[in-house]
Motif scaffolding. Structure first.
Motif: not given
Length: 114
Positions: A42-46, A50-58
């Motif tokens: 649910d987090l946006g790309a920005g 900021r949390l150090g990820l390009e995309r969220a882990a499943v």
């Protein structure tokens, strides 16, 4: 520091980023690995950046990672993190809320019997 138990070839998500998303998710009430993954999705790309990820882990990635993390190392790192944020308000020491929910996510060893 929490040692990364994953093989270097397979690490798509930086450990610090996954832990940051997990901390944020649990602090907002996520009760399961599925809820943590959904929070990340649910987090946006920005926000992810900021949390150090390009995309969220499943969910399966989060579950497997926490199954391999050392509970003691994670507990120690979160304890240091919490103690570094002790504040004084009106002459009283104020501690942040407990880090115990995070330790539950890491695999626990069975208790030793004496």
């Amino acid at each position: 520091m929490v040692p990364d138990p994953r093989d270097l070839r397979g690490g798509r998500y930086p450990l610090a980023g996954v832990l940051a998303v997990t901390v944020c998710a649990v602090r907002t009430g996520a009760p399961s690995f599925a809820a943590i993954a959904e929070f990340g999705l649910d987090l946006g790309a920005g926000q992810l950046a900021r949390l150090g990820l390009e995309r969220a882990a499943v969910e399966s990635t989060v579950r497997k990672l926490f199954g391999r993390l050392g509970a003691r190392a994670l507990d120690a790192a979160l304890t240091v993190f919490a103690w570094c944020r002790v504040r004084g308000i009106e002459g009283r020491r104020v501690l942040p809320s407990t880090t115990r929910p995070f330790v539950v996510l890491a695999r626990k060893r069975p208790p030793r019997r004496i």
